[in-house]
Scaffold this active site. Structure first.
Site, short mmCIF file in Angstrom:
data_model
loop_
_atom_site.label_atom_id
_atom_site.label_comp_id
_atom_site.label_asym_id
_atom_site.label_seq_id
_atom_site.Cartn_x
_atom_site.Cartn_y
_atom_site.Cartn_z
N VAL A 34 -1.43 -23.68 -6.27
CA VAL A 34 -2.09 -22.39 -6.42
C VAL A 34 -3.30 -22.42 -5.52
O VAL A 34 -4.12 -23.34 -5.61
CB VAL A 34 -2.57 -22.16 -7.87
CG1 VAL A 34 -2.98 -20.72 -8.06
CG2 VAL A 34 -1.49 -22.56 -8.84
N LYS B 299 -1.36 -14.93 -11.25
CA LYS B 299 -1.82 -15.12 -12.62
C LYS B 299 -0.85 -16.00 -13.40
O LYS B 299 -1.26 -16.97 -14.04
CB LYS B 299 -1.98 -13.75 -13.31
CG LYS B 299 -3.03 -12.89 -12.64
CD LYS B 299 -3.21 -11.56 -13.33
CE LYS B 299 -2.06 -10.62 -13.15
NZ LYS B 299 -1.88 -10.17 -11.75
N THR B 300 0.43 -15.64 -13.32
CA THR B 300 1.44 -16.42 -14.02
C THR B 300 1.47 -17.85 -13.49
O THR B 300 1.52 -18.81 -14.25
CB THR B 300 2.83 -15.78 -13.83
OG1 THR B 300 2.70 -14.38 -14.04
CG2 THR B 300 3.83 -16.35 -14.78
N GLU C 24 2.48 8.83 16.29
CA GLU C 24 1.91 7.48 16.28
C GLU C 24 0.88 7.31 17.41
O GLU C 24 -0.14 6.65 17.23
CB GLU C 24 3.02 6.43 16.42
CG GLU C 24 3.96 6.33 15.22
CD GLU C 24 3.24 6.04 13.91
OE1 GLU C 24 2.19 5.35 13.93
OE2 GLU C 24 3.71 6.52 12.86
N HIS D 282 -2.44 8.60 16.23
CA HIS D 282 -3.18 7.61 15.42
C HIS D 282 -3.84 6.57 16.33
O HIS D 282 -5.01 6.25 16.19
CB HIS D 282 -2.22 6.85 14.50
CG HIS D 282 -1.77 7.62 13.30
ND1 HIS D 282 -2.63 8.22 12.43
CD2 HIS D 282 -0.53 7.85 12.81
CE1 HIS D 282 -1.94 8.80 11.47
NE2 HIS D 282 -0.66 8.60 11.67
N ASP E 196 0.01 10.18 5.26
CA ASP E 196 -1.33 10.24 5.83
C ASP E 196 -2.21 11.17 5.00
O ASP E 196 -3.35 10.83 4.65
CB ASP E 196 -1.29 10.78 7.26
CG ASP E 196 -0.52 9.86 8.19
OD1 ASP E 196 -0.35 8.69 7.83
OD2 ASP E 196 -0.11 10.32 9.27
#
Ligand code: ADP
Ligand code: ZN
Length: 615
Positions: free
Chosen positions: A120, A164-165, A385, A388, A459
């Site tokens: 972890v 978490k697990t 695109e 953007h 968007d």
């Protein structure tokens, strides 16, 4: 005026024909009065002819009537439940039928736990907190000597996939004790009384296996706040929660059971769960930062077969810088995908290209090379695109661009990959730049084709969310002022807003103004850079995928400094890697000190007997 159910009908009597009427939804008191006011204004009702509004509370029993079906169903279920197996037993599950539904569905892992703390990564603080729990189990004296009370349980909170697990399981693995897991939703069954029975059974199971770690995942399923939104008595969920509280109170420090729970909605948990003696610690596991991601990559690169020239630590850092916002689960996914991609190409080792493809796949979904796009649509996507990309290039606070592609993927027609710097505070200007960049796609469509398409929905959703957050949560609007309310989350039932209708209207207006002005700003910017947008769009149509070097070639270097390597990102934070050192009191956290002492003396005796040679 007649009020019927939720609708008010205002008839106009007097000079006009009696068939004239208006109707509207009653809604809140505020809306009702406003609508009535408008209606009367429209009809020209003045002075004492105006309708008075009188509020009174009365009940005609219709509520009870409306509950009747529920009562009947519950009654029927209770009846069949009492009658036991002959009633419905055959349809119950397995041998025991209804008799066994009260048994816990928890799974017990004993010797097969293969997870340790070294598996972890990226959540060192949480690990420290939880190490302490192992230390409590092993060395209670260290704490009791100082008069400290030992906490009973902890709730691990944080977004899904952050480990978490995994952390709870690793705790059991380190402490070498059984790990019992159950999901909160497993307590909720249709039958009355099953939930509490399963809770009792679960805790009995934990006692039997003590010392052990009991992990209740998604505890919010049973742990929701009580006494809200249900009529008539306690709900099954409340009874289950009560039973859970009772059982936790029944444990004492000698029971030797550590109870951990996981949730990503700590805000909806009943406060009683968090009282001292129950889950008295909350441990937050957030999305990993860049150093955390590097450590998680190291964990998941460990079992992989990489090309021999690759240095795993270097690769982990590089990949960490390419994966902002990824959770531990995403990273595990990337590493596995990379191996699968390498196998698909019959490579005998995994290389960096495979990882890059895997990252794209995790971000954008599966590449759909075969999806047929009409040439017209392809063109629209390219200009969208490009809009953007160019907007972002010239907005100081927009994220640095890595790659733009117009190959359709699972999650959209076009896709762009950015390298957002990890930032926890944003200024108004930074948020505005981001909004403008997000609007760049639609603005470009507007400029080049004079029409807009449905392609910008996602968007627009982002922009709307950001605008509301700025105004309602961050107090960034002058007219609305320095206020902060919680925005409803997905799936929440919103019965009433915490502010008045008037404020709601003001907020809506200001949101619209903000978005409109961001839109205008983007139009101005992209009109000025129109030639660039065109160039980028054409290059995209030609190559389908372009990266930063194409942008530099077409537009010249970006006029702002930007960070791109791991070393640049972590500069000024003290060290290159995560700090994994332990405080003094936890150095021997998973050792049983009492036992160890005995062992060493045994060894010494053995050595004396065998003349110094240990056997
Ligand atoms: P959660 O319980 O927070 O939803 P899980 O513990 O189920 O997340 O994580 C799912 C998988 O993702 C794990 O089995 C592991 O492979 C990977 N993972 C998640 N977080 C981490 C982490 N911090 N370090 C290493 N692996 C992680
Ligand atoms: Zn877009």
């Amino acid at each position: 005026a007649i009020a019927y159910d939720q609708v008010a009908i205002v008839y106009l009597l007097g000079s006009c024909s009696p068939s004239q009427y208006v109707w509207f939804n009653i809604g809140s008191v505020d809306t009702f009065e406003r609508n009535l006011e408008t209606a009367q204004l429209e009809f020209g009702i003045e002075g004492e002819n105006r309708l008075p509004v009188v509020y009174s509370a009365e009940s005609d029993g219709s509520f009870l009537l409306s509950m009747l079906p529920t009562v009947l169903i519950v009654g029927f279920l209770l009846y069949t439940l009492r009658r036991g197996p002959t009633g419905m037993g055959r349809t119950g599950r397995g041998m025991g039928g209804l008799f066994s539904v009260g048994e816990t569905t928890a799974k017990v892992l004993k010797d097969e736990i293969d997870v340790k703390f070294k598996d972890v990564a990226g959540c060192e603080e949480a690990k420290l907190e939880i190490m302490e729990f192992v230390n409590f189990l092993k060395n209670p004296k260290q704490y009791q000597d100082l008069g400290a009370k030992i906490p009973k349980g902890a709730i691990l909170t944080g977004p899904p996939g952050t480990g978490k697990t995994l952390l709870a399981k690793a705790t059991a693995g380190e402490a070498n004790v059984p790990f019992i897991t159950v999901n909160g939703s497993e307590f909720l069954e249709m039958f009355v009384g099953v939930g509490p029975a399963r809770v009792r059974d679960l805790f009995a199971l934990a006692r039997k296996n003590a010392p052990c770690i009991l992990f209740i995942d998604e505890i919010d399923a049973v742990g929701r706040k009580r006494g809200r939104g249900n009529f008539g008595g306690q709900s099954e969920q409340e009874n289950t929660l009560n039973q859970l509280l009772v059982e936790m109170d029944g444990f004492n420090t000698t029971t030797n059971v550590v109870i951990l729970a996981g949730t990503n909605r700590p805000d909806i948990l009943d406060p009683a769960l968090m009282r001292p003696g129950r889950f008295d610690r909350q441990i937050y596991i957030g999305p990993p930062d860049i150093k955390g991601r590097a450590s998680i990559f190291k964990v998941h690169l460990r079992p992989l077969k990489l090309e021999s020239i690759i240095d795993k630590d270097n690769l982990a850092r590089k990949l960490a810088s390419l994966t902002p916002g990824f959770s531990g689960a995403d990273i595990a996914n990337v590493c596995n995908e990379a191996a699968l991609i390498a196998a698909r190409h019959l490579s005998d080792a995994i290389n960096q290209k495979h990882f890059e493809q895997a990252i794209e796949r995790v971000i954008g979904g599966l590449e759909k090379k075969t999806q047929v796009l009409q040439p017209e649509e392809k063109k629209t996507v390219a200009y969208h695109e490009a809009g953007h990309a160019v907007a972002g290039w010239f907005l100081e606070h927009a994220d640095p661009l890595l790659k733009v592609s117009i190959i359709p993927r699972g999650k959209g027609l076009g896709y762009a990959q950015y390298l957002p710097r990890e930032q926890y505070l944003y200024t108004k200007e930074q948020l505005l730049d981001r909004m403008c960049m997000t609007l760049g796609g639609r603005v470009s469509e507007q400029i080049f084709f004079g029409r807009i398409t449905t392609g910008a929905q996602d968007d627009l959703k982002k922009v709307t969310q950001s605008a509301y957050a700025q105004i309602v949560q961050f107090g960034m609007n002058e007219k609305v002022g320095q206020i902060s309310f919680d925005l409803p989350r997905q799936g929440d039932m919103v019965l009433e807003k915490p502010y008045s209708e008037a404020t709601a209207r003001l907020i809506d207006e200001e949101v619209r103004t903000l978005i409109n002005s961001a839109y205008e700003r983007t139009v101005t910017l992209l009109m000025e850079k129109k030639a660039y947008v065109e160039k980028v769009a054409l290059r995209l149509l030609e190559k389908e995928v372009i990266d930063k070097s194409d942008m530099v070639e077409l537009l010249g270097p970006r006029p702002f400094a930007e960070k791109s390597t791991y070393e640049e990102f972590v500069e000024g934070t003290g060290s290159l890697d995560e700090d994994t050192s332990l405080p003094e009191g936890l150095k021997d956290w998973n050792k049983d000190r009492e036992k160890e002492k005995e062992e060493t003396t045994d060894e010494q005796i053995a050595r004396q007997i065998t003349g110094g040679i240990p056997f």
